[in-house]
Design an enzyme around this catalytic site. Structure first.
Site, PDB file in Angstrom:
ATOM      1  N   ASP A 134     -75.036-103.876 -46.300  1.00 26.43           N
ATOM      2  CA  ASP A 134     -74.050-102.816 -46.540  1.00 26.43           C
ATOM      3  C   ASP A 134     -74.739-101.588 -47.136  1.00 26.43           C
ATOM      4  O   ASP A 134     -75.366-101.667 -48.186  1.00 26.43           O
ATOM      5  CB  ASP A 134     -72.997-103.355 -47.523  1.00 26.43           C
ATOM      6  CG  ASP A 134     -71.893-102.352 -47.790  1.00 26.43           C
ATOM      7  OD1 ASP A 134     -70.820-102.499 -47.185  1.00 26.43           O
ATOM      8  OD2 ASP A 134     -72.099-101.420 -48.600  1.00 26.43           O
ATOM      9  N   TYR A 176     -75.684 -93.263 -50.137  1.00 29.54           N
ATOM     10  CA  TYR A 176     -76.688 -94.007 -50.922  1.00 29.54           C
ATOM     11  C   TYR A 176     -78.102 -93.440 -50.701  1.00 29.54           C
ATOM     12  O   TYR A 176     -79.031 -93.795 -51.416  1.00 29.54           O
ATOM     13  CB  TYR A 176     -76.724 -95.502 -50.551  1.00 29.54           C
ATOM     14  CG  TYR A 176     -75.448 -96.270 -50.757  1.00 29.54           C
ATOM     15  CD1 TYR A 176     -74.379 -95.750 -51.473  1.00 29.54           C
ATOM     16  CD2 TYR A 176     -75.312 -97.559 -50.235  1.00 29.54           C
ATOM     17  CE1 TYR A 176     -73.206 -96.481 -51.646  1.00 29.54           C
ATOM     18  CE2 TYR A 176     -74.153 -98.288 -50.413  1.00 29.54           C
ATOM     19  CZ  TYR A 176     -73.099 -97.747 -51.106  1.00 29.54           C
ATOM     20  OH  TYR A 176     -71.960 -98.485 -51.258  1.00 29.54           O
ATOM     21  N   HIS A 199     -65.556 -93.779 -47.048  1.00 30.51           N
ATOM     22  CA  HIS A 199     -66.097 -94.245 -48.335  1.00 30.51           C
ATOM     23  C   HIS A 199     -65.072 -94.200 -49.469  1.00 30.51           C
ATOM     24  O   HIS A 199     -65.078 -95.048 -50.354  1.00 30.51           O
ATOM     25  CB  HIS A 199     -67.335 -93.419 -48.710  1.00 30.51           C
ATOM     26  CG  HIS A 199     -68.304 -94.153 -49.573  1.00 30.51           C
ATOM     27  ND1 HIS A 199     -69.660 -94.028 -49.464  1.00 30.51           N
ATOM     28  CD2 HIS A 199     -68.115 -95.045 -50.564  1.00 30.51           C
ATOM     29  CE1 HIS A 199     -70.262 -94.810 -50.346  1.00 30.51           C
ATOM     30  NE2 HIS A 199     -69.339 -95.434 -51.022  1.00 30.51           N
TER      31      HIS A 199
END
Ligand code: A2P
Length: 270
Positions: free
Chosen positions: A45, A50, A108
């Site tokens: 994931d 990120y 998100h």
């Protein structure tokens, strides 16, 4: 109880535990993901936000699994709302990861992180329509949301065609969000649990330590198993190999009584 996969409402299967990469910097992501793959994780994931997709993708590629053997999730950044913007961000993600398709793509969050709670309903609807197109074009096997509350999901149900297949939320002992769990269950939405260890804050809790001792497991294993017992899909993350291994060894059962005790615990992070 110890099934290997969850099945989305479109019959696509997702491995019952995933390796989370939030807060793992790009430089460390290659080694962490390689360790996860080596130790049998087949579900990774990540997210554009990120900033580690490139090395996540490289680790997967170098490990020489066939694409079908690995389940990859990524996410549309929380601040990107809108149809064209979503198509563009998706292209960036598949380019970073160097893959032809994603297994799961999530919005998100319903609002930008620096403006939590802002009403972005129209933007979410437009992003969702773009994700429906990518799904219908075969570029994503399943689409879902993350950090969505009931009202945010309801807006998609009211205005779009495809019911989200997953909702990835912070979920751990003390943060059960029963109403949201029940709503997701009713609509056949798989709940994915991120921060199953409360970002580490539950590991030193005396009640958790005592119960873990009783089952001869570590606090982390008890907490991750709890997610499975609650029918959620845990996404533990670690950069240490012994922990990566340990976090996957969760084939034991928590008794009804102990489950009840865990469900009654307060949120340590409040
Ligand atoms: P590390 O990466 O140094 O192993 P969460 O998944 O709830 O966000 O928690 C992640 C945190 O928990 C990280 O700080 C991680 O540290 C730590 N962690 C992950 N697995 C374990 C484990 N099995 N034992 C102890 N700490 C762990």
């Amino acid at each position: 109880m110890n099934k290997a996969n969850f099945t989305f409402h479109n019959d696509v299967e997702i491995p019952k535990i995933g390796f989370g990469t939030w807060q793992i910097p790009n430089e460390e992501a290659y080694d962490a993901v390689t360790m996860a793959l080596k130790n049998g994780y087949t579900h990774i994931d990540t997210a554009l936000a990120y900033k580690n997709e490139e090395n996540v993708g490289k680790a997967i590629k170098d490990y020489n699994l066939s694409r079908e053997e690995i389940f990859i999730t990524s996410k549309l950044p929380a601040q990107i709302k809108g149809y064209e913007e979503t198509l563009k961000a998706f292209e960036e993600t598949v380019t970073n990861l160097d893959v032809d398709y994603l297994d799961l793509y999530l919005i998100h969050a319903p609002w930008p992180w620096d403006d939590m709670g802002k009403d972005c309903t129209e933007g979410n609807i437009q992003s969702w329509k773009a994700m429906e197109k990518l799904y219908n074009d075969g570029k994503i096997k399943a689409i879902g949301v993350s950090n969505f509350e009931i009202k945010d999901i309801q807006a998609l149900l009211d205005h779009c065609d495809i019911v989200p297949m997953a909702n990835q939320i912070p979920f751990y002992v003390g943060r059960d969000q029963e109403d949201l769990l029940a709503f997701c269950k009713e609509h056949n939405i798989v709940v994915e649990a991120y921060s199953p260890l409360a970002t580490g804050e539950l590991l030193d809790n005396n009640d958790i330590k005592a119960m873990a001792n009783k089952y001869e497991v570590t606090p982390a294993q008890l907490l991750i198993r709890y997610c499975i017992e609650r029918d959620t899909l845990p996404l533990p993350k670690s950069t240490h190999e012994e922990r990566i291994v340990q976090n996957k060894e969760i084939d034991f059962n928590i008794s009804e009584d102990d489950l009840k005790k865990l469900m009654e615990m307060e949120d340590v992070r409040k």
